[in-house]
Design an enzyme around this catalytic site. Sequence first.
Site, PDB file in Angstrom:
ATOM      1  N   SER A  50       0.851  -1.203   0.000  1.00 42.13           N
ATOM      2  CA  SER A  50       0.000   0.000   0.000  1.00 42.13           C
ATOM      3  C   SER A  50       0.884   1.249   0.000  1.00 42.13           C
ATOM      4  CB  SER A  50      -0.890  -0.004   1.244  1.00 42.13           C
ATOM      5  OG  SER A  50      -0.090   0.188   2.400  1.00 42.13           O
ATOM      6  N   ASP A  82      -1.252  -1.719  -3.954  1.00 45.19           N
ATOM      7  CA  ASP A  82      -2.614  -1.773  -3.410  1.00 45.19           C
ATOM      8  C   ASP A  82      -3.139  -0.342  -3.239  1.00 45.19           C
ATOM      9  OD1 ASP A  82      -4.836  -3.001  -2.234  1.00 45.19           O
ATOM     10  OD2 ASP A  82      -3.975  -2.909  -0.217  1.00 45.19           O
ATOM     11  N   GLY A 214     -11.119  -5.929   1.346  1.00 46.83           N
ATOM     12  CA  GLY A 214     -11.775  -5.998   2.656  1.00 46.83           C
ATOM     13  C   GLY A 214     -12.265  -7.391   2.991  1.00 46.83           C
ATOM     14  N   ASP A 258      -5.477  -8.476   4.669  1.00 47.19           N
ATOM     15  CA  ASP A 258      -4.456  -7.789   5.463  1.00 47.19           C
ATOM     16  C   ASP A 258      -4.789  -7.906   6.956  1.00 47.19           C
ATOM     17  OD1 ASP A 258      -2.449  -6.232   6.435  1.00 47.19           O
ATOM     18  OD2 ASP A 258      -3.120  -4.354   5.543  1.00 47.19           O
TER      19      ASP A 258
END
Length: 311
Positions: A50, A82, A214, A258
């Site tokens: 990320s 990401d 998610g 994650d």
Amino acid sequence: MPLVTTTKMFEDAYKGGYAVGAFNVNNMEIIQGIVQGAQKLNAPLILQVSKGARAYANHTYLVKLVEAAVETTGLPIALHLDHGPDFETCKACIDGGFTSVMIDGSSLPYEENIAVTKKVVEYAHAHGVVVEGELGRLAGVEDDVKVSAEDSSYTRPEEVFDFVSRTGVDSLAIAIGTSHGAYKFKPGQDPKIRIDILEEVEKQLPGFPIVLHGASSVIPEFVDEINRYGGKMDNAIGIPESELRKAAEHAVCKINIDSDLRLAMTAAIRKYMAENPSHFDPRQYLAPAREAIQGMVEHKITDVLGCAGKA
Ligand code: G3H
Ligand code: 13P
Ligand code: ZN
């Protein structure tokens, strides 16, 4: 084998009715734990970075660590950006060794999302890199952006064909009820994925790889362990793994995880520190943390993604 793109991984996953795990990486132990799990089960792998991970660990450190993972395992591994926030970040990753990038224009008006996504696709494809776009808005926290449940919105199936054909993206993240972080649902809410929307999307885009963000399940065993050893995580609720398994059998080819890794790692460190209060060598608590990550990844590959033996 060098780093790969996700093209073949997704073709095989779509046909095979499974998904590839995209796990977020921030340091060496996390990378090693994930890769050891995937190697043991001979699974393809996406390691994703990320904006926050690049700021924390440094782009070059992460690329070199992932290259070391490729060299030591021989697994097909894609290195993915990401939630790329803008063209410049995507370009830096394309120029800097990534094989896949996400441009996340999901918070922009539709035409602006198309414009920035198309610009990234043109640059990426000219450099042999694939692109994930996003339509619809997930609730939750990612990097410094917090999207409330009221501001989130499901993907509209009637838009996906137009978005994909006008941008040229290689995969599409959709919002069908998952959200980022460890607090995805309120107690008493029904934690479900809108498989009906996924099916509509599939009809509009036959054979096209879909991505789920998610997708951590916030497994109670790990939350309980954190709380047992001094943590305070009340009402942490994720998406049931059975729901994700259904999505993987459909067009979902990439599942992002994650928070479940964070929970496994934190639970292991809290437990170790509580049981060994005089220890202060980081290797002593990072080794069980790495093992916990490996265990979580093996569990996901076997029981959620269905990609064991598919490397
Ligand atoms: O979706 C976001 C990922 O969990 C990455 O989290 O932005 O805190 O690195 P981060
Ligand atoms: P979780 O917070 O559910 O693990 O989602 C991670 C993710 O979507 C990364 O892009
Ligand atoms: Zn995400």
